[in-house]
Motif scaffolding. Structure first.
Motif, short mmCIF file in Angstrom:
data_model
loop_
_atom_site.label_atom_id
_atom_site.label_comp_id
_atom_site.label_asym_id
_atom_site.label_seq_id
_atom_site.Cartn_x
_atom_site.Cartn_y
_atom_site.Cartn_z
N THR A 567 0.86 -1.18 0.00
CA THR A 567 0.00 0.00 0.00
C THR A 567 0.89 1.23 0.00
O THR A 567 2.04 1.19 0.46
CB THR A 567 -0.91 0.03 1.24
N CYS A 568 0.37 2.33 -0.53
CA CYS A 568 1.19 3.54 -0.63
C CYS A 568 0.30 4.77 -0.63
O CYS A 568 -0.77 4.79 -1.28
CB CYS A 568 2.04 3.51 -1.91
N LEU A 569 0.73 5.79 0.08
CA LEU A 569 0.06 7.08 0.11
C LEU A 569 1.06 8.12 -0.36
O LEU A 569 2.14 8.27 0.23
CB LEU A 569 -0.42 7.40 1.53
N TYR A 570 0.72 8.84 -1.43
CA TYR A 570 1.65 9.80 -2.05
C TYR A 570 0.97 11.16 -2.10
O TYR A 570 -0.11 11.32 -2.67
CB TYR A 570 2.03 9.34 -3.45
N ALA A 571 1.63 12.15 -1.48
CA ALA A 571 1.07 13.50 -1.42
C ALA A 571 2.14 14.51 -1.85
O ALA A 571 3.31 14.37 -1.48
CB ALA A 571 0.58 13.83 -0.01
N VAL A 572 1.71 15.51 -2.62
CA VAL A 572 2.61 16.60 -3.03
C VAL A 572 2.10 17.88 -2.40
O VAL A 572 0.93 18.27 -2.59
CB VAL A 572 2.66 16.74 -4.56
N TYR A 573 2.97 18.53 -1.63
CA TYR A 573 2.59 19.78 -0.96
C TYR A 573 3.21 20.95 -1.71
O TYR A 573 4.43 21.00 -1.91
CB TYR A 573 3.07 19.76 0.49
N ASN A 584 -3.99 7.67 -3.38
CA ASN A 584 -3.92 6.58 -2.41
C ASN A 584 -3.99 5.23 -3.12
O ASN A 584 -4.81 5.04 -4.03
CB ASN A 584 -5.07 6.69 -1.40
N ALA A 585 -3.11 4.29 -2.70
CA ALA A 585 -3.13 2.93 -3.24
C ALA A 585 -3.36 1.96 -2.09
O ALA A 585 -2.42 1.35 -1.57
CB ALA A 585 -1.82 2.62 -3.95
N GLY A 586 -4.62 1.85 -1.66
CA GLY A 586 -5.00 0.87 -0.64
C GLY A 586 -4.51 1.17 0.76
O GLY A 586 -4.56 0.30 1.64
N HIS A 587 -4.02 2.38 1.02
CA HIS A 587 -3.45 2.72 2.31
C HIS A 587 -4.51 3.36 3.20
O HIS A 587 -5.54 3.85 2.72
CB HIS A 587 -2.29 3.70 2.10
N ILE A 588 -4.26 3.35 4.52
CA ILE A 588 -5.17 4.05 5.42
C ILE A 588 -5.05 5.54 5.17
O ILE A 588 -3.96 6.04 4.85
CB ILE A 588 -4.88 3.72 6.90
N PRO A 589 -6.14 6.30 5.26
CA PRO A 589 -6.10 7.73 4.91
C PRO A 589 -5.29 8.53 5.91
O PRO A 589 -5.13 8.13 7.07
CB PRO A 589 -7.58 8.13 4.93
N PRO A 590 -4.79 9.68 5.49
CA PRO A 590 -4.05 10.55 6.42
C PRO A 590 -5.00 11.35 7.30
O PRO A 590 -6.19 11.48 7.01
CB PRO A 590 -3.26 11.45 5.48
#
Length: 830
Positions: A567-573, A584-590
């Motif tokens: 699973t992977c969570l990718y964010a660009v700030y 989001n790829a199946g990860h728990i939300p932020p």
């Protein structure tokens, strides 16, 4: 070792019926025989004399095979076996002959029948224990008359119960009655044993013939034969009779002569009990430091008054297994010192933690190079002075002179890992040869335990190094945001796993924030994690949009194989426009914590499928943020425990993330503690999964710290670019950077104007922790600019060489419109 056999042995049988009175319950007459490395008998006890019919003088020095019940059948008249030809061997367990000739290196047991002069056939039970040590003895053989173990049918119930409690240790018959009952009663005999374990052991006893002690080394079996020495009053009376006999010129009575032998056996048994006790006290953990302390405390004060433990430098440093024979340059670390002297007497003179070599003329060097114990009955004044000479400005002579010293090596796989210096007070009996053998056996056991702890410590260090190499060392400050991270292994025995976090600097003062989790544990998951993390960094540097990056990562996982999912969570700030772009790829939300009211919330994102599933689309969303907001990204190991609803963990995560904290690190610790307390109260025990936690405070960049210009596709605009940059830096108080900035901007704008097609060139300056300059154009046709080796007559290639020399960092990336070339300059110190 059979010092109690004289008192416990049954009266001689009559020639008629061969019946014997039964030994008291729990006390069994034993024959004790020692066999040396040449296969010859070196010790023949009185119990052996009575059981096998051979006198001690006849047995000592003879081949053990000729005297003891071995496999096979011999004619009763065979003159080669004058001390009792042996008949049927029933084949239960390994035969004694295999132990006698050295073919077995582990304890064995069996049963045989033999004929002794003037007696009927004797049913003999035997046990053979191989001996390890520097002495000549190779094998210890114990034997008992099986008839003495059978309960008297006329005995009272208490005496019959006593036999039942003896039976498990000697029940070697395959036809032993009541096996089920024995399995039921075994936990009563060995209280720490379960019924299931008892049934397993009984089955092995009845099938293989091994003693109970072979299967339960940590239990004190209550059926150990009573080998106690004669009472003190009896010994005193014997000494008085011996004194009178000597005074009157008469021979010393036999029972007095036997007392010396009894005391010798008592000493042997005492040492065996001591070694067994030490073995049970050391090695309770795989922690090297704790194991060292256990070894030291185990020998003081029972065996010695002072115990100093030294280990080789490589062992202490956790650098793996030391190679080669130690020499005078080998550094030895004093890792433990236990003593019975007054507190503090040794601490200042020989402190723990000191490292030192040992000269060749010392007994310590002799021990470490030979790998054998070194015995010094008494440390003389000259030797004390020689030893003390190694300690500069410290006189240790008062501590050691006059004491008895034994130095024993701590070995594993024939390599000396360290040694122990054992000292006894002058008023205590000196170390002797028996102590040397005991010390050698003690050191052998301690060496194995220390090596196990060393191997675990080394492997743990390797695992930590591997994990540290795979996890990034993120700077606490990125453009427009502060970052704090935590990684916690799921178990102490498995410090590597598939959880990771990361942050990547992007063009435009943006920052990519990543958290991922490869499903599973161990090195394979860690290796997969390393591959995915590297791929994310590479694609992030290309400035791919979040959804496209996850799409490419999923394709990569498919090519690597279908063994793992992640699973992977990718964010660009983007700190300039105050926006998060997340996929989001199946990860728990932020969790997003709003600065204005302190309210936290789980962001509602399209969940997506885990990386590796394949053929699934990913979606990205944009979330507006304000300066001071915090985003918390973690793996499921933090919020999920088996048997508990994940909603409980997510609720606790939201609540604890909103809790005010003095720093980002404190905020991370608050979250971890809160989740641990929540699951502990729920009775779910400790966390078993790895945890990766990333928290970012989104500070943003103020509009006054950003300056932008649009330049026409005209070479004259290069001069304008230099001018506006100079003016802006002067306004910001960064005039010291103007010269270098103007030169690099001139090179980049010239290149952009030359290669752009239709859209004007954009120039932007951003003041943050550094000065960032970006130049954008719509050039899609050419490759991204790279450093070239430009000669003195070359027209191209010198511009980026100038940028590379003057800038702290620089880079290029593709954009939707074309390309971006950027550089950074460090701000001058104030």
């Amino acid at each position: 070792m059979d010092r109690g056999t004289e008192r416990d042995v049954s009266p001689s049988r009559g020639a008629g019926n061969g019946a014997a009175e039964h030994a008291p319950a729990g006390r069994i007459p034993l024959a004790v025989v020692l066999v040396d490395r040449d296969g010859l008998v070196s010790h023949w006890s009185r119990g052996a004399r009575r059981l096998f019919g051979a006198a001690k003088e006849e047995a000592i020095g003879r081949s053990a095979v000729d005297l003891l019940p071995v496999s096979g059948a011999l004619p009763e008249e065979d003159e080669a076996a004058p001390y009792g030809p042996y008949a049927v061997y029933d084949g239960l367990g390994p035969d004694l002959e295999s132990s006698l000739d050295g073919r077995l290196s582990y304890p064995a047991a069996g049963r045989a029948r033999l004929t002794v002069a003037d007696r009927d056939r004797v049913d003999v039970l035997w046990w053979a224990y191989p001996l390890v040590g520097p002495g000549r003895e190779r094998l210890l053989v114990l034997a008992a008359d099986a008839d003495g173990l059978r309960p008297d049918e006329q005995a009272d119930p208490e005496e019959r119960l006593g036999f039942e409690r003896i039976a498990p240790a000697f029940a070697l018959h395959t036809d032993f009655p009541g096996a089920d009952e024995l399995a039921r009663r075994l936990p009563e005999i060995l209280p720490s044993m379960s019924v299931e374990e008892g049934a397993r052991i009984v089955g092995q006893i009845l099938e293989l013939g091994y003693p109970v002690l072979e299967f339960s080394q940590n239990d004190r079996v209550p059926v150990t034969p009573d080998w106690g020495v004669p009472r003190r009053t009896e010994r005193k009376a014997r000494r008085e009779r011996a004194a009178r006999a000597l005074a009157e010129g008469r021979p010393v009575p036999q029972d007095v002569a036997d007392e010396a032998q009894d005391l010798e056996y008592a000493a042997v048994r005492e040492r065996l009990e001591f070694l067994n006790e030490v073995s049970g006290r050391i090695g309770t953990s795989l922690d090297l430091a704790k194991t060292i302390v256990e070894v030291s405390k185990a020998v003081v004060p029972r065996f010695t008054d002072v115990a100093g433990t030294y280990l080789r430098e490589q062992v202490v440093a956790g650098e793996g297994f030391p190679e080669g024979v130690p020499d005078t340059t080998t550094m030895w670390h004093r890792v433990a010192l236990e003593h019975t002297d007054e507190p503090g007497r040794w601490d200042d003179v020989v402190p723990v933690g000191e490292a030192m070599p040992f000269p060749a003329h010392t007994p310590f060097f002799q021990c470490m190079t030979s790998g054998e114990p070194v015995l010094v009955p008494r440390i003389s004044e000259p030797m004390g002075h020689a030893i003390a000479s190694q300690f500069e400005k410290r006189d240790i002579r008062p501590l050691i002179t006059g004491r008895s010293m034994l130095i024993v090596p701590l070995k594993a796989r024939n390599v000396v890992l360290g040694f122990m210096i054992l000292l006894r007070h002058p008023e205590r009996v000196e170390f002797n040869d028996m102590d040397r053998v005991t010390g050698a056996e003690l050191a052998a056991r301690a060496g194995l335990v220390l090596d196990n702890a060393r191997m675990y410590t080394y492997q743990e260090s390797v695992a930590e190094t591997l994990q540290d190499s795979m996890l990034p060392h993120i700077p606490p400050r990125m453009a427009g945001c502060d970052i704090a991270t935590r990684y916690l292994p799921g178990t102490l025995l498995g410090r590597v796993g598939g959880d990771w976090f990361d942050s990547v600097k992007l063009p435009g003062a943006r920052t990519a924030l990543v958290v991922g989790d490869v499903m599973g544990h161990g090195l394979n998951s860690a290796a997969m994690m390393g591959q995915l993390r590297t791929a994310v960094q590479t694609m992030a540097a290309l400035d791919l949009p979040p959804a496209q990056l996850l799409r490419n990562l999923d394709d990569l996982a498919q090519r690597l194989g279908d063994t793992y999912l992640a699973t992977c969570l990718y964010a660009v700030y983007d700190p300039i426009v105050s926006e998060l772009h997340i996929a989001n790829a199946g990860h728990i939300p932020p969790v997003l914590v709003r600065a204005r009211d302190g309210i936290s919330e789980l962001l509602d994102l399209p969940t997506g499928a885990p990386i590796g599933v394949g053929g699934v689309a990913f979606e990205a969303v944009r979330v507006r943020v304000e300066p001071g907001d915090r985003i918390v990204m973690c793996t499921d190991g933090l919020v999920e425990v088996r048997g508990e609803d994940i909603g409980v963990g997510l609720a606790t995560l939201c609540e604890s993330a909103a809790h005010p904290a003095a720093s980002m690190d404190d905020a991370c610790d608050t979250i971890i503690r809160a989740l641990a307390v929540t699951f502990s109260k729920a009775g779910r025990g400790g966390r078993k999964d790895d945890v990766a936690l990333l928290m970012a405070r989104l500070s943003g960049i103020e509009p006054d710290d950003v300056a932008e210009w649009r330049l026409r596709l005209d070479p004259s605009e290069v001069g304008r670019a230099r001018a506006v940059v100079r003016e802006q830096l002067h306004e910001w108080g960064l005039s010291k950077l103007a010269g270098a900035a103007e030169l690099m901007v001139s090179e980049l704008v010239t290149n952009a104007v030359r290669h752009s097609h239709h859209r004007p060139v954009d120039l932007r300056l951003v003041r943050g922790d550094s000065l960032l300059c970006e130049v954008d154009d719509d050039d899609h046709d050419h490759e991204l600019p790279t450093l070239l080796s430009a000669g003195p007559d070359d027209e191209f290639g010198r511009g980026l060489r100038v940028v590379s020399t003057l800038a702290r960092e620089w880079g290029t990336s593709r954009t939707k419109a074309g390309k971006t070339v950027w550089f950074e300059l460090a701000l001058p110190r104030r």
